[in-house]
Motif scaffolding. Sequence first.
Motif, PDB file in Angstrom:
ATOM      1  N   GLN A 134      40.023  90.312 -84.483  1.00  0.00           N
ATOM      2  CA  GLN A 134      39.392  89.357 -83.576  1.00  0.00           C
ATOM      3  C   GLN A 134      39.107  89.921 -82.182  1.00  0.00           C
ATOM      4  OE1 GLN A 134      38.345  86.365 -84.477  1.00  0.00           O
ATOM      5  NE2 GLN A 134      39.194  86.471 -86.541  1.00  0.00           N
TER       6      GLN A 134
ATOM      7  N   ILE B 298      36.854  84.321 -76.831  1.00  0.00           N
ATOM      8  CA  ILE B 298      37.794  83.624 -77.714  1.00  0.00           C
ATOM      9  C   ILE B 298      39.175  83.574 -77.055  1.00  0.00           C
ATOM     10  CG2 ILE B 298      36.572  84.298 -79.807  1.00  0.00           C
ATOM     11  CD1 ILE B 298      38.802  86.376 -80.302  1.00  0.00           C
TER      12      ILE B 298
ATOM     13  N   GLU C  38      38.292  76.990 -83.901  1.00  0.00           N
ATOM     14  CA  GLU C  38      37.685  77.753 -84.992  1.00  0.00           C
ATOM     15  C   GLU C  38      38.678  78.112 -86.076  1.00  0.00           C
ATOM     16  OE1 GLU C  38      35.379  81.135 -83.825  1.00  0.00           O
ATOM     17  OE2 GLU C  38      33.668  79.826 -83.388  1.00  0.00           O
ATOM     18  N   ASP C  39      39.950  78.178 -85.720  1.00  0.00           N
ATOM     19  CA  ASP C  39      40.971  78.575 -86.697  1.00  0.00           C
ATOM     20  C   ASP C  39      42.285  77.912 -86.317  1.00  0.00           C
ATOM     21  OD1 ASP C  39      41.898  79.864 -88.925  1.00  0.00           O
ATOM     22  OD2 ASP C  39      41.765  81.898 -88.112  1.00  0.00           O
TER      23      ASP C  39
ATOM     24  N   TYR D 174      46.268  79.238 -83.120  1.00  0.00           N
ATOM     25  CA  TYR D 174      44.887  78.778 -82.932  1.00  0.00           C
ATOM     26  C   TYR D 174      43.996  79.907 -82.439  1.00  0.00           C
ATOM     27  CZ  TYR D 174      46.381  73.955 -83.378  1.00  0.00           C
ATOM     28  OH  TYR D 174      46.894  72.775 -83.863  1.00  0.00           O
ATOM     29  N   LYS D 175      42.762  79.858 -82.899  1.00  0.00           N
ATOM     30  CA  LYS D 175      41.675  80.617 -82.279  1.00  0.00           C
ATOM     31  C   LYS D 175      40.640  79.582 -81.841  1.00  0.00           C
ATOM     32  CE  LYS D 175      37.626  83.361 -83.391  1.00  0.00           C
ATOM     33  NZ  LYS D 175      36.807  83.928 -84.501  1.00  0.00           N
ATOM     34  N   VAL D 176      40.276  79.620 -80.553  1.00  0.00           N
ATOM     35  CA  VAL D 176      39.332  78.637 -80.021  1.00  0.00           C
ATOM     36  C   VAL D 176      38.250  79.328 -79.205  1.00  0.00           C
ATOM     37  CG1 VAL D 176      41.122  76.853 -79.961  1.00  0.00           C
ATOM     38  CG2 VAL D 176      40.666  78.208 -77.899  1.00  0.00           C
ATOM     39  N   LYS D 177      37.143  78.614 -79.033  1.00  0.00           N
ATOM     40  CA  LYS D 177      36.041  79.040 -78.179  1.00  0.00           C
ATOM     41  C   LYS D 177      35.671  77.916 -77.236  1.00  0.00           C
ATOM     42  CE  LYS D 177      33.711  82.592 -80.935  1.00  0.00           C
ATOM     43  NZ  LYS D 177      32.397  83.037 -81.467  1.00  0.00           N
TER      44      LYS D 177
ATOM     45  N   LYS E 117      33.483  75.094 -75.533  1.00  0.00           N
ATOM     46  CA  LYS E 117      32.416  74.174 -75.902  1.00  0.00           C
ATOM     47  C   LYS E 117      31.341  74.239 -74.821  1.00  0.00           C
ATOM     48  CE  LYS E 117      31.489  69.341 -77.053  1.00  0.00           C
ATOM     49  NZ  LYS E 117      32.077  67.977 -77.161  1.00  0.00           N
TER      50      LYS E 117
END
Length: 269
Positions: free
Chosen positions: A38, A135, A210-211, A263-266, A268
Amino acid sequence: MKVNNISTAFEDAFLSVPLDQQINNCNHYELADYFIQQLSSHQPILEAGSGSGRWVGWFIEQGMDATGVDWSEELCKVAEQLIPNGTFVASDIADMPFPDKSFSSIVALGSIEHTKTGPSKILWEFNRLLTDDGIVIITVPYLSPIRRFRRFIRSCAGRRDEIKVKAPIPYSGKWAADYHYEDESLSFFQYVFSKKQMRKFLLDAGFIIEDEFVDFKDEGILHNFGHTVGSYDHYTGNVSFSQIGKLLRKLLPVWLSGHMLCYKVKKKL
């Protein structure tokens, strides 16, 4: 317990194993392969709550550009001396001294759950510092089904060592904590969050999830069942199981017993 004692205790714990050994232990960490997958294309990296600096050192060994931030000036000073190619800054991770959109990825491993008012302010700070295509990878202690059941049984048995804190507005209900310490100058909590709680924190801070997954099964079994199932080797970073522990490890799925919620986030946009 005095404030300087708890600060020193944390610093001593992070430095109890030689840093080169800590960095080497990162190779068998549950998320090591995930990080390479990642983060390689998302640099520079910020580690929020870098402790001894081991992950910054490991990221650098993988050819990545990484900066560590930690509240402890002593830990940052030692890390700078032992990892000359790394950058370390002593700061509150809820208010870091970097311009907007400074980092393409942010890693927070068990660091956002230690503030009495919850992780929201820290997550908004991550949002500010993250590039639009960046990310964030976050882990927090997980209020798993086994952890919930264990707390219920201990409560029924009259054990009142469980800590619950009324959630501040705009949140409702109570947050579970394994540990807390407060006085006039220090507030330190170790919350254990559910998926529902974490999803709200992340979405409210302007992130898209995302995850989401549960990991750290071995540590979860050890935390939930105690020394009868095994022990943790701080030098190698591994759990050594007894026969009972080996049986539980074989029988229990990770979603039921895992120690950390990941968690994997981006952002918004």
